[in-house]
Design a protein around this motif. Structure first.
Motif, short mmCIF file in Angstrom:
data_model
loop_
_atom_site.label_atom_id
_atom_site.label_comp_id
_atom_site.label_asym_id
_atom_site.label_seq_id
_atom_site.Cartn_x
_atom_site.Cartn_y
_atom_site.Cartn_z
N GLN A 22 45.68 94.20 28.48
CA GLN A 22 46.75 93.49 27.78
C GLN A 22 48.11 94.10 28.08
OE1 GLN A 22 45.94 90.61 25.83
NE2 GLN A 22 48.10 90.28 26.28
N ALA A 23 48.18 95.41 28.21
CA ALA A 23 49.46 96.06 28.49
C ALA A 23 50.04 95.58 29.82
CB ALA A 23 49.30 97.58 28.48
N GLU A 24 49.20 95.50 30.86
CA GLU A 24 49.68 95.02 32.15
C GLU A 24 50.04 93.54 32.08
OE1 GLU A 24 48.42 95.14 36.86
OE2 GLU A 24 46.81 95.11 35.37
N THR A 25 49.23 92.76 31.38
CA THR A 25 49.51 91.34 31.19
C THR A 25 50.86 91.15 30.52
OG1 THR A 25 47.15 90.85 31.03
CG2 THR A 25 48.65 89.20 30.12
N ASP A 26 51.08 91.88 29.43
CA ASP A 26 52.34 91.78 28.70
C ASP A 26 53.52 92.23 29.55
OD1 ASP A 26 50.81 90.98 26.51
OD2 ASP A 26 51.01 92.89 25.44
N ARG A 27 53.36 93.34 30.26
CA ARG A 27 54.47 93.87 31.05
C ARG A 27 54.93 92.87 32.11
NH1 ARG A 27 55.72 96.10 35.73
NH2 ARG A 27 53.61 96.21 36.58
N LEU A 28 53.98 92.30 32.85
CA LEU A 28 54.35 91.38 33.93
C LEU A 28 54.89 90.06 33.38
CD1 LEU A 28 51.49 92.11 36.46
CD2 LEU A 28 53.83 93.00 36.45
N TRP A 29 54.19 89.49 32.41
CA TRP A 29 54.64 88.24 31.78
C TRP A 29 56.05 88.42 31.23
CZ3 TRP A 29 52.51 83.35 30.77
CH2 TRP A 29 53.16 82.59 29.79
N ASP B 43 59.52 82.26 37.20
CA ASP B 43 60.64 83.19 37.25
C ASP B 43 61.95 82.40 37.30
OD1 ASP B 43 61.17 82.54 40.00
OD2 ASP B 43 59.92 84.20 40.70
N LYS B 44 63.06 83.11 37.25
CA LYS B 44 64.36 82.41 37.17
C LYS B 44 64.70 81.66 38.44
CE LYS B 44 67.67 86.08 38.29
NZ LYS B 44 68.77 86.84 37.68
N TRP B 45 63.95 81.89 39.52
CA TRP B 45 64.16 81.17 40.77
C TRP B 45 63.26 79.94 40.87
CZ3 TRP B 45 63.62 86.48 40.38
CH2 TRP B 45 64.82 87.18 40.50
N GLY B 46 62.43 79.71 39.83
CA GLY B 46 61.56 78.54 39.79
C GLY B 46 60.18 78.75 40.38
N LEU B 47 59.88 79.98 40.82
CA LEU B 47 58.57 80.27 41.39
C LEU B 47 57.55 80.47 40.27
CD1 LEU B 47 57.15 80.74 44.11
CD2 LEU B 47 57.66 83.16 43.85
N SER B 48 56.40 79.85 40.40
CA SER B 48 55.36 79.92 39.37
C SER B 48 54.45 81.13 39.58
CB SER B 48 54.51 78.64 39.39
OG SER B 48 55.28 77.54 38.95
N TRP B 49 54.06 81.70 38.46
CA TRP B 49 53.18 82.87 38.43
C TRP B 49 52.06 82.59 37.43
CZ3 TRP B 49 54.22 87.15 41.45
CH2 TRP B 49 55.46 87.14 42.09
N GLN B 50 50.85 82.96 37.80
CA GLN B 50 49.72 82.93 36.87
C GLN B 50 49.37 84.38 36.56
OE1 GLN B 50 46.41 80.26 38.00
NE2 GLN B 50 47.66 79.84 39.80
N ILE B 51 49.65 84.81 35.36
CA ILE B 51 49.33 86.18 34.95
C ILE B 51 47.96 86.09 34.27
CG2 ILE B 51 50.09 88.20 33.68
CD1 ILE B 51 51.97 87.26 36.02
N THR B 52 46.93 86.44 35.04
CA THR B 52 45.54 86.13 34.68
C THR B 52 44.72 87.41 34.48
OG1 THR B 52 45.74 84.18 36.09
CG2 THR B 52 43.52 84.80 35.40
N ALA C 72 39.95 78.37 24.11
CA ALA C 72 40.95 79.28 23.54
C ALA C 72 42.13 79.43 24.50
CB ALA C 72 40.32 80.63 23.24
N MET C 73 41.83 79.59 25.79
CA MET C 73 42.89 79.73 26.79
C MET C 73 43.80 78.50 26.81
SD MET C 73 42.73 79.48 30.91
CE MET C 73 42.29 77.77 30.67
N MET C 74 43.22 77.33 26.64
CA MET C 74 44.00 76.09 26.70
C MET C 74 45.06 76.01 25.60
SD MET C 74 43.05 74.49 29.38
CE MET C 74 43.78 72.89 29.14
N GLU C 75 44.93 76.83 24.57
CA GLU C 75 45.90 76.85 23.47
C GLU C 75 46.96 77.94 23.63
OE1 GLU C 75 45.87 74.54 21.04
OE2 GLU C 75 44.20 73.62 22.14
N MET C 76 46.87 78.74 24.69
CA MET C 76 47.74 79.89 24.85
C MET C 76 48.85 79.65 25.86
SD MET C 76 44.96 82.97 25.08
CE MET C 76 43.74 83.19 23.77
N GLY C 77 49.92 80.42 25.72
CA GLY C 77 50.92 80.60 26.76
C GLY C 77 50.48 81.84 27.51
N LYS C 78 51.06 83.00 27.10
CA LYS C 78 50.59 84.28 27.63
C LYS C 78 49.17 84.50 27.12
CE LYS C 78 52.30 87.95 25.79
NZ LYS C 78 53.21 89.04 25.42
N ILE C 79 48.30 85.01 27.97
CA ILE C 79 46.90 85.20 27.59
C ILE C 79 46.75 86.40 26.67
CG2 ILE C 79 44.56 85.63 28.45
CD1 ILE C 79 45.74 82.82 29.14
#
Length: 159
Positions: free
Chosen positions: A85-92, A110-119, A141-148
């Motif tokens: 979770q710490a790595e997930t939170d840090r990157l997200w 990101d602010k340049w419009g590039l999509s990231w999946q933090i999985t 459960a995942m379908m209800e989340m933003g950040k995992i």
């Protein structure tokens, strides 16, 4: 040495800024050579940064300052497998708090419009569980989340 296969990402004059952010944010990432235009081009002048060689988590990339004609979209994304979770939170949080935006199911831009999946790896293990009922609970459960939220995924998996 240039890689035989490189991901080329189009930017509107901000390739170097993006490459620097990725290098500061993601492990095994770096900014390499910066090449300036040898002459004027439709969206820039001689001497402007034209391309930036960089790596994102070991993946060779080329940032091309091609102008405003093309925009990033969700058809291309980087998927980052996180260990906890710490790595997930840090990157997200790094992506979102630097002018990016949240999306659903572990996706953000990101602010340049590039999509990231933090999985988180725990998410992948949960939705591929051989116990299909457990996999479905985790997936729902995942379908209800933003950040995992790994704890919530694991709780759903257990039922």
């Amino acid at each position: 040495m240039v890689s035989k296969n490189t991901v080329c990402l189009w930017y509107d004059g901000t390739a170097l800024d993006a490459a620097k952010f990725y290098a500061e944010t993601f492990p095994d990432s770096a900014v390499g050579a910066v090449h300036c235009a040898p002459g004027d081009y439709p969206d820039g002048k001689e001497g402007d940064v034209l391309t930036v060689e960089f790596t994102v988590m070991g993946i060779p990339c080329l940032g091309l300052n091609g102008g405003s004609t093309f925009k990033h979209n969700e058809a291309f994304s980087f998927q980052v497998a996180t260990d906890d979770q710490a790595e997930t939170d840090r990157l997200w949080n790094a992506i979102v708090s630097n002018g990016g935006q949240e999306s659903a199911c572990g996706w953000c831009k990101d602010k340049w419009g590039l999509s990231w999946q933090i999985t988180p790896r725990a998410l992948t293990a949960a939705y591929t569980d051989p116990d299909r009922a457990a996999a479905k609970r985790a997936f729902d459960a995942m379908m209800e989340m933003g950040k995992i939220d790994i704890a919530a995924i694991e709780a759903a998996r257990r039922g």
